[in-house]
Design a protein around this motif. Structure first.
Motif, mmCIF file in Angstrom:
data_model
loop_
_atom_site.group_PDB
_atom_site.id
_atom_site.type_symbol
_atom_site.label_atom_id
_atom_site.label_comp_id
_atom_site.label_asym_id
_atom_site.label_seq_id
_atom_site.Cartn_x
_atom_site.Cartn_y
_atom_site.Cartn_z
ATOM 1 N N ALA A 1 0.829 -1.203 0.000
ATOM 2 C CA ALA A 1 0.000 0.000 0.000
ATOM 3 C C ALA A 1 0.864 1.254 0.000
ATOM 4 N N ALA A 2 1.941 1.236 0.774
ATOM 5 C CA ALA A 2 2.839 2.386 0.831
ATOM 6 C C ALA A 2 3.536 2.600 -0.507
ATOM 7 N N ARG A 3 3.869 1.515 -1.202
ATOM 8 C CA ARG A 3 4.502 1.640 -2.519
ATOM 9 C C ARG A 3 3.546 2.300 -3.517
ATOM 10 N N ALA A 4 2.266 1.937 -3.424
ATOM 11 C CA ALA A 4 1.275 2.546 -4.309
ATOM 12 C C ALA A 4 1.153 4.042 -4.032
ATOM 13 N N ALA A 5 1.174 4.424 -2.750
ATOM 14 C CA ALA A 5 1.094 5.846 -2.401
ATOM 15 C C ALA A 5 2.311 6.600 -2.905
ATOM 16 N N HIS A 6 3.469 5.998 -2.754
ATOM 17 C CA HIS A 6 4.711 6.635 -3.176
ATOM 18 C C HIS A 6 4.748 6.818 -4.690
ATOM 19 N N ALA A 7 4.204 5.869 -5.422
ATOM 20 C CA ALA A 7 4.250 5.916 -6.886
ATOM 21 C C ALA A 7 3.499 7.124 -7.441
ATOM 22 N N VAL A 8 2.489 7.593 -6.704
ATOM 23 C CA VAL A 8 1.704 8.739 -7.180
ATOM 24 C C VAL A 8 2.593 9.958 -7.376
ATOM 25 N N GLY A 9 3.547 10.157 -6.505
ATOM 26 C CA GLY A 9 4.405 11.329 -6.597
ATOM 27 C C GLY A 9 5.784 11.058 -7.134
ATOM 28 N N ALA A 10 6.021 9.849 -7.656
ATOM 29 C CA ALA A 10 7.369 9.481 -8.089
ATOM 30 C C ALA A 10 7.501 9.393 -9.606
ATOM 31 N N GLY A 11 6.558 9.968 -10.328
ATOM 32 C CA GLY A 11 6.575 9.821 -11.783
ATOM 33 C C GLY A 11 7.266 10.925 -12.539
ATOM 34 N N ALA A 12 7.745 11.969 -11.855
ATOM 35 C CA ALA A 12 8.340 13.116 -12.540
ATOM 36 C C ALA A 12 9.465 12.734 -13.507
ATOM 37 N N PRO A 13 10.383 11.814 -13.153
ATOM 38 C CA PRO A 13 11.438 11.452 -14.108
ATOM 39 C C PRO A 13 10.904 10.853 -15.401
ATOM 40 N N PHE A 14 9.674 10.352 -15.375
ATOM 41 C CA PHE A 14 9.071 9.753 -16.564
ATOM 42 C C PHE A 14 8.121 10.724 -17.273
ATOM 43 N N GLY A 15 8.081 11.970 -16.806
ATOM 44 C CA GLY A 15 7.177 12.946 -17.389
ATOM 45 C C GLY A 15 5.754 12.804 -16.915
ATOM 46 N N VAL A 16 5.556 12.154 -15.782
ATOM 47 C CA VAL A 16 4.219 11.941 -15.230
ATOM 48 C C VAL A 16 4.133 12.650 -13.887
ATOM 49 N N THR A 17 3.196 13.576 -13.752
ATOM 50 C CA THR A 17 3.041 14.285 -12.490
ATOM 51 C C THR A 17 1.606 14.187 -12.012
ATOM 52 N N ALA A 18 1.433 14.272 -10.709
ATOM 53 C CA ALA A 18 0.111 14.257 -10.085
ATOM 54 C C ALA A 18 0.039 15.467 -9.167
ATOM 55 N N PRO A 19 -0.386 16.612 -9.686
ATOM 56 C CA PRO A 19 -0.348 17.852 -8.898
ATOM 57 C C PRO A 19 -1.062 17.751 -7.561
ATOM 58 N N GLU B 1 13.480 1.555 -16.242
ATOM 59 C CA GLU B 1 12.547 1.780 -15.144
ATOM 60 C C GLU B 1 13.062 2.797 -14.138
ATOM 61 N N GLY B 2 14.197 3.412 -14.438
ATOM 62 C CA GLY B 2 14.723 4.448 -13.558
ATOM 63 C C GLY B 2 15.386 3.928 -12.303
ATOM 64 N N HIS B 3 15.888 2.694 -12.357
ATOM 65 C CA HIS B 3 16.507 2.083 -11.177
ATOM 66 C C HIS B 3 18.029 2.047 -11.354
ATOM 67 N N GLY B 4 18.658 3.179 -11.250
ATOM 68 C CA GLY B 4 20.096 3.202 -11.461
ATOM 69 C C GLY B 4 20.917 2.906 -10.233
ATOM 70 N N ASN B 5 20.331 3.042 -9.057
ATOM 71 C CA ASN B 5 21.101 2.919 -7.817
ATOM 72 C C ASN B 5 20.868 1.549 -7.195
ATOM 73 N N GLY B 6 21.721 0.618 -7.532
ATOM 74 C CA GLY B 6 21.630 -0.738 -6.992
ATOM 75 C C GLY B 6 22.912 -1.483 -7.281
ATOM 76 N N LEU B 7 23.120 -2.590 -6.586
ATOM 77 C CA LEU B 7 24.381 -3.317 -6.721
ATOM 78 C C LEU B 7 24.178 -4.804 -6.455
ATOM 79 N N VAL B 8 24.796 -5.619 -7.316
ATOM 80 C CA VAL B 8 24.876 -7.066 -7.100
ATOM 81 C C VAL B 8 26.315 -7.389 -6.736
ATOM 82 N N LYS B 9 26.507 -8.055 -5.620
ATOM 83 C CA LYS B 9 27.857 -8.450 -5.185
ATOM 84 C C LYS B 9 27.882 -9.963 -4.981
ATOM 85 N N VAL B 10 28.844 -10.623 -5.596
ATOM 86 C CA VAL B 10 28.940 -12.083 -5.514
ATOM 87 C C VAL B 10 30.342 -12.472 -5.092
#
Length: 474
Positions: free
Chosen positions: A57-75, A384-393
């Motif tokens: 549920a929190a992810r859905a709420a966050h997504a409403v305001g997280a679209g600016a990098p994709f050109g999607v805004t919810a004023p 998908e705008g997910h540049g900050n992540g890391l796989v370490k093996v």
């Protein structure tokens, strides 16, 4: 008092106990299942299921305001209905509950007794008006939140994972005591649902995890507005409901409306009268051997109460070990190096096997290869705008011995390495796997390919062979 003789007595109807009971009765054993609390245990009612439902549920709420990098805004922003969010949480629990219910297990042929169990001897347990004598017993009573020794805690109202999901009104300012997975998952979820959130951690937040990967998660939480006080002791608490004051050792005072205590757990053993059955135990839980037998050879313990880890999937795995031994009399021992774990923040943080420091200590620097693949090497992650992540093996002699991932869907991606470590696969098996493009799982293949790249592309012998072959080919 009614006396019952059975093959297997299972104490505790959480994930581990239910797995044992269901497996045993369906393979022909007579089973008595004893539970004094809620069927489904902590995972269904107060842990994994409600927390992941709230996080969704929190992810859905966050997504409403997280679209600016994709050109999607919810004023207007997200409109929060906290009570409706909690209805979603309750609905998910209700949908899953029939699978763990007394009715289902009675239908399988299990004798279910809804009362608290206590041992009266090495082979007998009393629960309500029943005395149960079993060939073998399995203790799967789980654990519960523990209140740390903080001055004033006993005088202020506080929440734990057992009570926070019952809130119907959103906290104005949630103070979280504990910077581990539970504390941070709830901190981010409530922040995304509109609460101010402050976390107090005496040591390092996510202290069990690789610091490099933990930093990725903590940076995201702080960017979203979660205040995290690391290396900070809580000196005292005071206040009343809706007005909690937390005094830190830095001299600062936090003013919050609610307090969540997420600073550890303790095994549920007090009601069991374990000494009457000759079962050794201490503050960490019931003492078990590699086969999960207690000091009473007729009694097993698994899950949180056995003190070997507090994960639903670990209890499920241990249930299989117990069934092999208790039903078939076959040798069975638990392994622990292949058990994964996930912190379900956004981004997620997943781990299996040895960490980098553990791998260096066990195998030495010369034998160890550490592979680091950033999420920016995934076209899907970039899309998908997910540049900050890391796989370490961590790799030793061509086989992975540990892996850690911080980034979106890390809990899904870690499955590749959990399988590889469990089955003893070589890196070549992963490098040779053909994966659909574009998917995040290509990051794992890139890690495996990176292991072989120096051997192929920076190897002068390979280059000479290729040149020689090219001269002689028609």
């Amino acid at each position: 008092m009614e006396r019952i003789k059975t093959d297997l007595g299972v104490i505790g109807a959480g994930s581990g106990g239910l797995s044992v009971a269901a497996g045993a009765v369906q393979m022909g054993a007579r089973v008595v299942l004893i539970e004094g609390g809620e069927m489904g245990g902590d995972c269904l009612n107060h842990g994994c299921v409600p927390s992941k439902s709230l996080i969704a549920a929190a992810r859905a709420a966050h997504a409403v305001g997280a679209g600016a990098p994709f050109g999607v805004t919810a004023p207007g922003g997200a409109v929060m209905d906290f009570a409706a969010t909690k209805d979603h949480v309750a609905g998910v629990i209700a949908a899953i509950a029939p699978h763990d219910s007394e009715e289902r297990f009675a239908g399988l042929g299990v004798k279910v007794i809804r009362d608290w169990a206590r041992f009266t001897g090495p082979r007998t347990v009393v629960a309500g008006n029943f005395e149960i004598r079993a060939r073998r017993f399995v203790i799967a009573t789980g654990s519960r939140p523990v209140a740390p020794p903080v001055p004033g805690l006993d005088a202020v109202p506080y929440l734990t994972n057992e009570t926070i999901f019952a809130l119907r009104k959103r906290p104005d300012h949630l103070i979280v005591l504990g910077g581990g997975p539970v504390g941070l998952e709830m901190a981010q979820a409530h922040r995304r649902l509109g609460s101010m959130v402050s976390v107090i951690e005496a040591e390092r937040a996510l202290g069990r995890e690789d610091p490099e990967l933990a930093a990725i998660v903590l940076e995201k939480l702080r960017a979203e507005g979660v205040t995290i006080h690391e290396g900070t002791a809580l000196e005292g608490l005071r206040g009343t409901a809706g007005a909690i004051e937390a005094e830190l050792d830095t001299g600062a005072v936090l003013h919050g409306s609610h307090l969540l205590v997420a600073a550890g757990r303790k095994p549920n053993v007090e009601r069991l009268d374990l000494d009457r059955a000759g079962i050794r135990h201490d503050d960490s839980g019931i003492t078990v051997d590699a086969g999960l037998r207690t000091s009473n050879r007729r009694v097993y313990a698994l899950g949180d109460v056995a003190g070997r880890g507090q994960f639903t999937h670990l209890a499920g795995y241990q249930a299989g070990v117990v069934l092999r031994s208790a039903l078939f009399g076959l040798p069975a021992r638990v392994r622990e190096g292949h058990i994964p774990r996930v912190t379900f923040c956004d981004p997620e943080l997943a781990h299996v096997g040895l960490s980098e420091p553990e791998a260096r200590a066990r195998h030495g620097d010369a034998a160890l290869t550490v592979l680091r693949i950033p999420y920016t090497e995934s076209d899907r992650a970039r899309a998908e705008g997910h540049g900050n992540g890391l796989v370490k093996v961590m790799v030793v002699r061509g086989r992975p011995v540990g892996a850690a991932i911080a980034g979106p869907q890390a809990g899904e991606l870690i499955a590749t390495w959990a399988l590889a470590i469990s089955a003893g696969l070589k890196m070549s098996a992963i490098a040779a796997t053909v994966l659909p493009y574009p998917t995040l799982n290509e990051l794992n293949k890139r890690a495996a390919s990176a292991y072989f790249s120096p051997k192929l592309f920076d190897n002068p012998v390979v280059k000479r062979v290729v040149r020689t072959v090219q001269r002689v080919l028609p």
